[in-house]
Write a protein that holds these residues in place. Sequence first.
Motif, PDB file in Angstrom:
ATOM      1  N   LYS A 153       3.668  -2.394   3.858  1.00 36.10           N
ATOM      2  CA  LYS A 153       2.712  -3.497   3.876  1.00 36.10           C
ATOM      3  C   LYS A 153       1.347  -2.982   4.339  1.00 36.10           C
ATOM      4  O   LYS A 153       1.262  -2.054   5.154  1.00 36.10           O
ATOM      5  CB  LYS A 153       3.210  -4.611   4.786  1.00 36.10           C
ATOM      6  CG  LYS A 153       4.458  -5.262   4.225  1.00 36.10           C
ATOM      7  CD  LYS A 153       4.810  -6.511   4.984  1.00 36.10           C
ATOM      8  CE  LYS A 153       6.026  -7.150   4.303  1.00 36.10           C
ATOM      9  NZ  LYS A 153       6.305  -8.464   4.816  1.00 36.10           N
ATOM     10  N   ASP A 154       0.285  -3.609   3.829  1.00 35.16           N
ATOM     11  CA  ASP A 154      -1.073  -3.159   4.113  1.00 35.16           C
ATOM     12  C   ASP A 154      -1.374  -3.116   5.609  1.00 35.16           C
ATOM     13  O   ASP A 154      -1.928  -2.140   6.115  1.00 35.16           O
ATOM     14  CB  ASP A 154      -2.101  -4.062   3.414  1.00 35.16           C
ATOM     15  CG  ASP A 154      -2.061  -3.923   1.899  1.00 35.16           C
ATOM     16  OD1 ASP A 154      -1.347  -3.009   1.410  1.00 35.16           O
ATOM     17  OD2 ASP A 154      -2.741  -4.707   1.217  1.00 35.16           O
ATOM     18  N   GLY A 155      -1.042  -4.171   6.316  1.00 31.11           N
ATOM     19  CA  GLY A 155      -1.333  -4.248   7.742  1.00 31.11           C
ATOM     20  C   GLY A 155      -0.614  -3.176   8.537  1.00 31.11           C
ATOM     21  O   GLY A 155      -1.170  -2.591   9.469  1.00 31.11           O
ATOM     22  N   ASN A 203      -2.943  -0.647  10.501  1.00 31.32           N
ATOM     23  CA  ASN A 203      -2.958  -0.855  11.943  1.00 31.32           C
ATOM     24  C   ASN A 203      -2.022   0.073  12.730  1.00 31.32           C
ATOM     25  O   ASN A 203      -2.196   0.236  13.934  1.00 31.32           O
ATOM     26  CB  ASN A 203      -2.595  -2.307  12.276  1.00 31.32           C
ATOM     27  CG  ASN A 203      -3.596  -3.280  11.712  1.00 31.32           C
ATOM     28  OD1 ASN A 203      -4.789  -2.989  11.649  1.00 31.32           O
ATOM     29  ND2 ASN A 203      -3.110  -4.435  11.268  1.00 31.32           N
ATOM     30  N   TYR A 204      -1.028   0.653  12.076  1.00 27.73           N
ATOM     31  CA  TYR A 204      -0.062   1.475  12.823  1.00 27.73           C
ATOM     32  C   TYR A 204       0.008   2.909  12.299  1.00 27.73           C
ATOM     33  O   TYR A 204      -0.216   3.857  13.044  1.00 27.73           O
ATOM     34  CB  TYR A 204       1.320   0.819  12.783  1.00 27.73           C
ATOM     35  CG  TYR A 204       2.329   1.523  13.648  1.00 27.73           C
ATOM     36  CD1 TYR A 204       2.348   1.343  15.020  1.00 27.73           C
ATOM     37  CD2 TYR A 204       3.269   2.385  13.089  1.00 27.73           C
ATOM     38  CE1 TYR A 204       3.262   2.003  15.826  1.00 27.73           C
ATOM     39  CE2 TYR A 204       4.182   3.050  13.879  1.00 27.73           C
ATOM     40  CZ  TYR A 204       4.179   2.857  15.241  1.00 27.73           C
ATOM     41  OH  TYR A 204       5.083   3.512  16.034  1.00 27.73           O
ATOM     42  N   LEU A 205       0.354   3.075  11.022  1.00 25.57           N
ATOM     43  CA  LEU A 205       0.614   4.411  10.494  1.00 25.57           C
ATOM     44  C   LEU A 205      -0.637   5.286  10.418  1.00 25.57           C
ATOM     45  O   LEU A 205      -0.616   6.435  10.869  1.00 25.57           O
ATOM     46  CB  LEU A 205       1.267   4.305   9.113  1.00 25.57           C
ATOM     47  CG  LEU A 205       2.636   3.640   9.069  1.00 25.57           C
ATOM     48  CD1 LEU A 205       3.112   3.503   7.635  1.00 25.57           C
ATOM     49  CD2 LEU A 205       3.650   4.416   9.886  1.00 25.57           C
ATOM     50  N   MET A 246       0.841  -1.171   0.000  1.00 17.56           N
ATOM     51  CA  MET A 246       0.000   0.000   0.000  1.00 17.56           C
ATOM     52  C   MET A 246       0.888   1.237   0.000  1.00 17.56           C
ATOM     53  O   MET A 246       1.870   1.305   0.720  1.00 17.56           O
ATOM     54  CB  MET A 246      -0.901  -0.008   1.255  1.00 17.56           C
ATOM     55  CG  MET A 246      -1.679   1.275   1.455  1.00 17.56           C
ATOM     56  SD  MET A 246      -2.629   1.314   2.984  1.00 17.56           S
ATOM     57  CE  MET A 246      -3.998   0.290   2.537  1.00 17.56           C
ATOM     58  N   LYS A 247       0.531   2.217  -0.790  1.00 16.48           N
ATOM     59  CA  LYS A 247       1.267   3.473  -0.826  1.00 16.48           C
ATOM     60  C   LYS A 247       0.623   4.450   0.154  1.00 16.48           C
ATOM     61  O   LYS A 247      -0.599   4.584   0.182  1.00 16.48           O
ATOM     62  CB  LYS A 247       1.255   4.068  -2.230  1.00 16.48           C
ATOM     63  CG  LYS A 247       2.133   3.324  -3.195  1.00 16.48           C
ATOM     64  CD  LYS A 247       2.279   4.086  -4.470  1.00 16.48           C
ATOM     65  CE  LYS A 247       3.239   3.339  -5.385  1.00 16.48           C
ATOM     66  NZ  LYS A 247       3.552   4.109  -6.568  1.00 16.48           N
ATOM     67  N   VAL A 248       1.475   5.091   0.952  1.00 17.85           N
ATOM     68  CA  VAL A 248       1.002   6.076   1.916  1.00 17.85           C
ATOM     69  C   VAL A 248       1.834   7.351   1.793  1.00 17.85           C
ATOM     70  O   VAL A 248       2.975   7.323   1.327  1.00 17.85           O
ATOM     71  CB  VAL A 248       1.066   5.552   3.371  1.00 17.85           C
ATOM     72  CG1 VAL A 248       0.101   4.401   3.582  1.00 17.85           C
ATOM     73  CG2 VAL A 248       2.464   5.143   3.751  1.00 17.85           C
ATOM     74  N   ILE A 249       1.230   8.464   2.231  1.00 18.78           N
ATOM     75  CA  ILE A 249       1.910   9.758   2.260  1.00 18.78           C
ATOM     76  C   ILE A 249       2.190  10.076   3.721  1.00 18.78           C
ATOM     77  O   ILE A 249       1.284  10.048   4.554  1.00 18.78           O
ATOM     78  CB  ILE A 249       1.031  10.856   1.641  1.00 18.78           C
ATOM     79  CG1 ILE A 249       0.669  10.505   0.204  1.00 18.78           C
ATOM     80  CG2 ILE A 249       1.744  12.197   1.703  1.00 18.78           C
ATOM     81  CD1 ILE A 249      -0.388  11.404  -0.388  1.00 18.78           C
ATOM     82  N   LEU A 250       3.421  10.375   4.043  1.00 28.03           N
ATOM     83  CA  LEU A 250       3.794  10.635   5.429  1.00 28.03           C
ATOM     84  C   LEU A 250       3.352  12.039   5.853  1.00 28.03           C
ATOM     85  O   LEU A 250       3.583  13.014   5.147  1.00 28.03           O
ATOM     86  CB  LEU A 250       5.307  10.493   5.618  1.00 28.03           C
ATOM     87  CG  LEU A 250       5.859   9.091   5.403  1.00 28.03           C
ATOM     88  CD1 LEU A 250       7.374   9.107   5.546  1.00 28.03           C
ATOM     89  CD2 LEU A 250       5.254   8.115   6.380  1.00 28.03           C
ATOM     90  N   TYR A 274      -1.238   8.935   5.670  1.00 24.47           N
ATOM     91  CA  TYR A 274      -2.564   8.677   5.137  1.00 24.47           C
ATOM     92  C   TYR A 274      -2.416   8.040   3.767  1.00 24.47           C
ATOM     93  O   TYR A 274      -1.369   8.130   3.135  1.00 24.47           O
ATOM     94  CB  TYR A 274      -3.454   9.918   5.121  1.00 24.47           C
ATOM     95  CG  TYR A 274      -2.878  11.147   4.473  1.00 24.47           C
ATOM     96  CD1 TYR A 274      -3.147  11.446   3.149  1.00 24.47           C
ATOM     97  CD2 TYR A 274      -2.079  12.030   5.190  1.00 24.47           C
ATOM     98  CE1 TYR A 274      -2.622  12.572   2.553  1.00 24.47           C
ATOM     99  CE2 TYR A 274      -1.562  13.160   4.607  1.00 24.47           C
ATOM    100  CZ  TYR A 274      -1.842  13.434   3.290  1.00 24.47           C
ATOM    101  OH  TYR A 274      -1.333  14.545   2.694  1.00 24.47           O
ATOM    102  N   GLN A 275      -3.485   7.390   3.329  1.00 30.98           N
ATOM    103  CA  GLN A 275      -3.424   6.620   2.098  1.00 30.98           C
ATOM    104  C   GLN A 275      -3.170   7.529   0.900  1.00 30.98           C
ATOM    105  O   GLN A 275      -3.699   8.627   0.799  1.00 30.98           O
ATOM    106  CB  GLN A 275      -4.732   5.857   1.897  1.00 30.98           C
ATOM    107  CG  GLN A 275      -4.642   4.799   0.839  1.00 30.98           C
ATOM    108  CD  GLN A 275      -5.869   3.894   0.846  1.00 30.98           C
ATOM    109  OE1 GLN A 275      -6.753   4.064   1.656  1.00 30.98           O
ATOM    110  NE2 GLN A 275      -5.880   2.945  -0.056  1.00 30.98           N
ATOM    111  N   ALA A 276      -2.342   7.049  -0.034  1.00 30.10           N
ATOM    112  CA  ALA A 276      -1.958   7.836  -1.203  1.00 30.10           C
ATOM    113  C   ALA A 276      -2.960   7.620  -2.328  1.00 30.10           C
ATOM    114  O   ALA A 276      -2.726   6.843  -3.248  1.00 30.10           O
ATOM    115  CB  ALA A 276      -0.547   7.468  -1.648  1.00 30.10           C
TER     116      ALA A 276
END
Length: 147
Positions: free
Chosen positions: A22-24, A28-30, A1-5, A37-39
């Motif tokens: 990783k998705d989890g 579950n953490y970030l 999964m791509k996320v933006i910090l 948040y999700q990109a």
Amino acid sequence: MKVILRKNFEQLGKVGDIVTVKDGYARNYLIPRQIAYQATKGNIRALEEEKRQILKKEAKELQAAQALAAELEKVSITIPVKVGEEDKIFGTVTNQMIADALKEKGFDLDKRKIEITEPIKSLGIYSVSIKLHQQVTATVKAWVVRE
């Protein structure tokens, strides 16, 4: 999964970086701790706009700091102090004394921005640097005179 910090995170990167995790780990953490948040396409566009706004703000701050530095370079302040024998000052000239003298001249600066390289313990003329911005430092002449 791509996320933006959203925050600087030592293991992943700096604010605004797009990283793959990783998705989890993301779900579950970030994301719950608001570290990232999700990109999605919308979030990426919002991030780019946010970066533009931050760059504009930083440019304005830099320009204001440069203008203030130009004004401060023209100023010299006088600090009257009590002296003993052989013109030795009781104590030293502090950042607060310099900030107060600048305030009398119309410059309201935080005393923590004032940098005195070596303690001022005698009468004379000293150059005091003032850090206005990461890239801008002004120098003010301080005249330490007998009260």
